[in-house]
Write an enzyme that holds these catalytic residues in place. Sequence first.
Site, PDB file in Angstrom:
ATOM      1  N   ARG A   1       2.256  -8.533  22.304  1.00 23.33           N
ATOM      2  CA  ARG A   1       3.506  -8.478  21.541  1.00 23.33           C
ATOM      3  C   ARG A   1       4.670  -8.708  22.509  1.00 23.33           C
ATOM      4  O   ARG A   1       5.038  -7.827  23.279  1.00 23.33           O
ATOM      5  CB  ARG A   1       3.668  -7.126  20.837  1.00 23.33           C
ATOM      6  CG  ARG A   1       2.640  -6.854  19.753  1.00 23.33           C
ATOM      7  CD  ARG A   1       2.863  -7.753  18.546  1.00 23.33           C
ATOM      8  NE  ARG A   1       1.931  -7.444  17.463  1.00 23.33           N
ATOM      9  CZ  ARG A   1       0.785  -8.050  17.252  1.00 23.33           C
ATOM     10  NH1 ARG A   1       0.383  -9.008  18.078  1.00 23.33           N
ATOM     11  NH2 ARG A   1       0.022  -7.738  16.222  1.00 23.33           N
TER      12      ARG A   1
ATOM     13  N   ASP B   1      -6.376  -7.072  12.403  1.00 22.19           N
ATOM     14  CA  ASP B   1      -6.935  -5.722  12.360  1.00 22.19           C
ATOM     15  C   ASP B   1      -8.101  -5.649  11.382  1.00 22.19           C
ATOM     16  O   ASP B   1      -9.109  -4.979  11.641  1.00 22.19           O
ATOM     17  CB  ASP B   1      -5.857  -4.709  11.959  1.00 22.19           C
ATOM     18  CG  ASP B   1      -4.638  -4.768  12.862  1.00 22.19           C
ATOM     19  OD1 ASP B   1      -4.820  -4.930  14.082  1.00 22.19           O
ATOM     20  OD2 ASP B   1      -3.516  -4.659  12.350  1.00 22.19           O
TER      21      ASP B   1
END
Length: 341
Positions: free
Chosen positions: A170, A282
């Site tokens: 990120r 995820d």
Amino acid sequence: MAKKVVTMGEIMLRLSAPGFKRFSQSDSFDVVYGGGEANVAVSLANYGLDAHFVTKLPKHEIGQCAVDSLRKFGVQTDYIARGGDRVGIYFLENGASMRPSKVVYDRANSAIAEAEISDFDFDEIFKDAEWFHFTGITPALGEKAAQLTEEALKAAKRHGVTVSVDLNYRKKLWTPDQAKKVMTNLMQYVDVCIGNEEDAEKVLGFKPGHTDVTKGELELEGYKDIFKQMKEQFGFKYVVTTLRESHSASDNSWSALIYDGNEFYHSKRYDIRIVDRVGGGDSFAGGLIYGLISGRDFKQALEFAVGASALKHTIPGDFNLVSVEEVETLIKGDASGRVQR
């Protein structure tokens, strides 16, 4: 008895502009909760595993809402420490067609970022556990969170627990140099490594051949070269990546590649019309963990993961709310979307 799996990280309050509105058009936001490892825990609970999520949340009502959002889907919350001042927030503007989605973070000094190692009894947490999953997002929250992550990993290894990581770089949280320094050290504890082409390069310094996801093209040989390097350097049991061909914000092709040290396996490819792509990776990690822990071979596990995550793209919110049966129906070939009566 269901197999015990543990995930650890940050669960955030997600505030989404309704529908496909821009932030500047919105005078209200839709509220859900989510975050990398929390999303994985929900998937695993949906598949019938004994899923535990580890984090720290404030004692106030918004912290309790985050806890309740996990409990609603069967995630065990006994190991969540309470305290600290705030729940992290992220704002989401959903993209469409050629306009990309946008995320704005407001998560500095959240409870988990400020948590102490003493807030958790990791030997108790990993007692009888079979699997531990974390992502590169958690150690990116700051030095305390990075130390907390390593302490958890050491405890997991003491208890003989299989460890998976989703590298999840990120850029709004840290630089590639910071990521490499922290994450390269943590790889010594990892058995299963998941990451896309950006993660492999920014987090661990590996670069694929000529792949450019923005052009909707895949160059599998480049991945194979990286996977061999990663396995050689870190000794992973499996190296895995999702393969997203981004035709627009609304239409993607989706598949995955896995390497076990001997063989590369490329999954079935799905063309998906996106409702909400947040949590797609995820849901893939959750599907892969379930596939492997339930006794499927690595090829079957990968197909389950890809099918599960393809379905997630059709579901609003961070969580993948599908059953094992729904995933199995899809991977057996029924992608018609016909009404089930």
